[in-house]
Design an enzyme around this catalytic site. Structure first.
Site, PDB file in Angstrom:
ATOM      1  N   GLY A  70     -10.546  14.689   1.750  1.00  0.00           N
ATOM      2  CA  GLY A  70     -11.503  14.230   0.758  1.00  0.00           C
ATOM      3  C   GLY A  70     -11.424  12.736   0.484  1.00  0.00           C
ATOM      4  O   GLY A  70     -12.451  12.061   0.353  1.00  0.00           O
ATOM      5  N   THR A  71     -10.237  12.208   0.411  1.00  0.00           N
ATOM      6  CA  THR A  71     -10.081  10.789   0.070  1.00  0.00           C
ATOM      7  C   THR A  71     -10.730   9.904   1.121  1.00  0.00           C
ATOM      8  O   THR A  71     -11.487   8.980   0.800  1.00  0.00           O
ATOM      9  CB  THR A  71      -8.581  10.440  -0.065  1.00  0.00           C
ATOM     10  N   ASN A 150     -12.238  17.790 -11.214  1.00  0.00           N
ATOM     11  CA  ASN A 150     -10.994  18.481 -10.837  1.00  0.00           C
ATOM     12  C   ASN A 150     -10.061  18.736 -12.011  1.00  0.00           C
ATOM     13  O   ASN A 150      -9.201  19.592 -11.937  1.00  0.00           O
ATOM     14  CB  ASN A 150     -10.260  17.704  -9.742  1.00  0.00           C
ATOM     15  N   GLN A 178     -14.144  19.852  -5.063  1.00  0.00           N
ATOM     16  CA  GLN A 178     -13.699  21.001  -5.872  1.00  0.00           C
ATOM     17  C   GLN A 178     -14.659  22.183  -5.828  1.00  0.00           C
ATOM     18  O   GLN A 178     -14.301  23.274  -6.272  1.00  0.00           O
ATOM     19  CB  GLN A 178     -13.471  20.575  -7.330  1.00  0.00           C
ATOM     20  N   HIS A 200      -7.924  21.873   2.290  1.00  0.00           N
ATOM     21  CA  HIS A 200      -6.808  22.445   1.525  1.00  0.00           C
ATOM     22  C   HIS A 200      -7.179  22.926   0.129  1.00  0.00           C
ATOM     23  O   HIS A 200      -6.366  23.526  -0.557  1.00  0.00           O
ATOM     24  CB  HIS A 200      -5.632  21.460   1.470  1.00  0.00           C
ATOM     25  N   THR A 236      -7.911  10.184  17.429  1.00  0.00           N
ATOM     26  CA  THR A 236      -7.828  11.521  18.025  1.00  0.00           C
ATOM     27  C   THR A 236      -7.936  12.569  16.921  1.00  0.00           C
ATOM     28  O   THR A 236      -7.293  12.459  15.884  1.00  0.00           O
ATOM     29  CB  THR A 236      -6.497  11.678  18.799  1.00  0.00           C
ATOM     30  N   CYS A 328      -4.759   8.859 -22.494  1.00  0.00           N
ATOM     31  CA  CYS A 328      -3.809   7.764 -22.670  1.00  0.00           C
ATOM     32  C   CYS A 328      -3.865   7.323 -24.123  1.00  0.00           C
ATOM     33  O   CYS A 328      -4.943   7.107 -24.653  1.00  0.00           O
ATOM     34  CB  CYS A 328      -4.192   6.549 -21.832  1.00  0.00           C
TER      35      CYS A 328
END
Ligand SMILES: Cc1ncc(COP(=O)(O)O)c(C=O)c1O
Length: 382
Positions: A70-71, A150, A178, A200, A236, A328
């Site tokens: 995904g990244t 997510n 997601q 994954h 590859t 935060c």
């Protein structure tokens, strides 16, 4: 008891997927770019995997490009569409995954784009009127908004997003990591230029995924090298990863209705148990709302307590894996940017439980009991 409730982070590989991958780890080791028989055999398996993914998503095989996950797909689509369409403005939200957010922020830092954030309501829903204003008041833009969050599970209406952006000629990217394998995407109907998937997250292998690029969208490669992936992604191929990703998607689509019902029941069970046993418990974002959130994700807003940080640790000691974070507090560098992005109360900790087809009602009861126990012990101490 050993309980894995962190399925939004990653999922266990399905045995059927592993069996499909095995021959490509052991026997079929040819390089798919080689023209001899060892290579050709692997090449045809990759093309079969591409066709499988494309058919499930109602796309053409020429629109599917395999990546390392995904990244990479998010990075490639964002950077390349901005470059190829010479865009200098992007619209996103503060609660995107860092694969999107940091990529856009980096482009802004380099002076390549101006980045605007669409307003969100208190539950993290996109304000579509504000999105329209941003589209109207800026030149042609890239819009990158995730299908489902997510951390809090909020789902965006992709039909509405595509229709609105089309009116302003925007290029639309949606991080669908997601929802891929958990909902059916019909790309012949959605007006999106590009989306992403990661094996994954739906019981496939790690380090493999794909991007869909609509056939009318012409973007330059992001990773330069060999001619792999029709010159769109040098390197590859991760053959067994590709085979596993396609197999996992096939299984996910085959069993989707059954799993959706089953997993939603697990989530409902957790909600009920927590509400019945913990005073002041709540749920962040739309996570409690069946129609507006992922059935796999529940983000629990914990009662205010200085000891909230200990909950994940306590769960871990009891064999329960979940993830957490809170908004935060001012000046703190750590914490969840998603919870901060929806202005969640920093004094209330959060724990994310995320479910899969492998979880059982007994596991849910056990985890809910451990959370309840934690708060009843705190109450006794205070
Ligand atoms: C919404 C979202 N986008 C992107 C990613 C990154 O995917 P990958 O782990 O395959 O790089 C994740 C994984 O956590 C995610 O949840």
């Amino acid at each position: 008891m050993n309980v894995y409730l962190d399925n939004a982070a990653t999922t266990a590989i399905d045995n059927e997927v592993f069996e499909a991958m095995k021959p490509y780890l052991l026997e079929n080791y040819g390089n798919p770019s080689s023209i001899h028989s060892h290579g050709r055999k692997v090449r045809s398996a990759i093309e079969y995997a591409r066709k499988t993914v494309a058919e499930l998503l109602h796309a053409s095989p020429s629109e599917i490009f395999f990546t390392s996950g995904g990244t990479e797909a998010d990075n490639a689509l964002i950077c390349s569409s901005i470059e190829s369409y010479d865009l200098n403005h992007a619209i996103s939200s503060k609660i995107e995954h860092h694969a999107v957010l940091h990529t856009l922020e980096n482009l802004e830092k380099q002076g390549k784009i101006k980045l605007s954030f669409v307003n969100l309501d208190g539950n993290g829903n996109v304000d579509f009127d504000h999105l329209e204003e941003l589209l109207k008041n800026n030149g042609r833009s890239l819009v990158s908004l995730m299908h489902a969050n997510n951390e809090i599970g909020n789902i965006i209406d992709l039909d509405r997003l595509g229709d609105l952006c089309e009116n302003y000629g925007a290029i639309v990217h949606s991080d669908t990591v997601q929802t891929m394998g958990h909902y059916k995407h019909d790309l012949s109907k959605l007006k999106l230029h590009c989306i992403t998937g990661a094996g994954h997250k739906f019981h496939g292998p790690k380090g493999a995924g794909f991007m869909y690029i609509d056939k009318h969208t012409k973007i330059a490669p992001f990773i330069h090298g060999g001619a792999q992936e029709r010159n769109m992604r040098g390197g590859t191929e991760n053959v067994y990863g590709i085979i596993g990703t396609a197999k996992a998607l096939e299984i996910a689509y085959r069993d989707m209705e059954e799993h959706q019902v089953y997993i939603q029941e697990l989530k409902d069970r957790m909600i009920t148990k927590l509400k019945n046993s913990i005073e002041g418990v709540g749920f962040n974002g739309e996570s409690e709302n069946k129609d507006r959130s992922l059935y796999t994700v529940l983000n629990v807003c914990l009662p205010p307590s200085p000891d909230n940080d200990m909950l994940l640790f306590t769960l871990d000691i009891n064999g329960i894996s979940a993830s957490g974070g809170s908004a935060c507090s001012s000046g703190a560098s750590k914490g969840s940017h998603v919870l901060s992005g929806i202005n969640a109360d920093p004094n209330r900790g959060a724990v994310r439980f995320s479910f899969s087809k492998y979880n059982t009602p007994e596991e849910i009861d056990y985890a809910a009991e451990k959370v309840a126990e934690f708060y009843s012990e705190l109450a006794v101490k205070s």
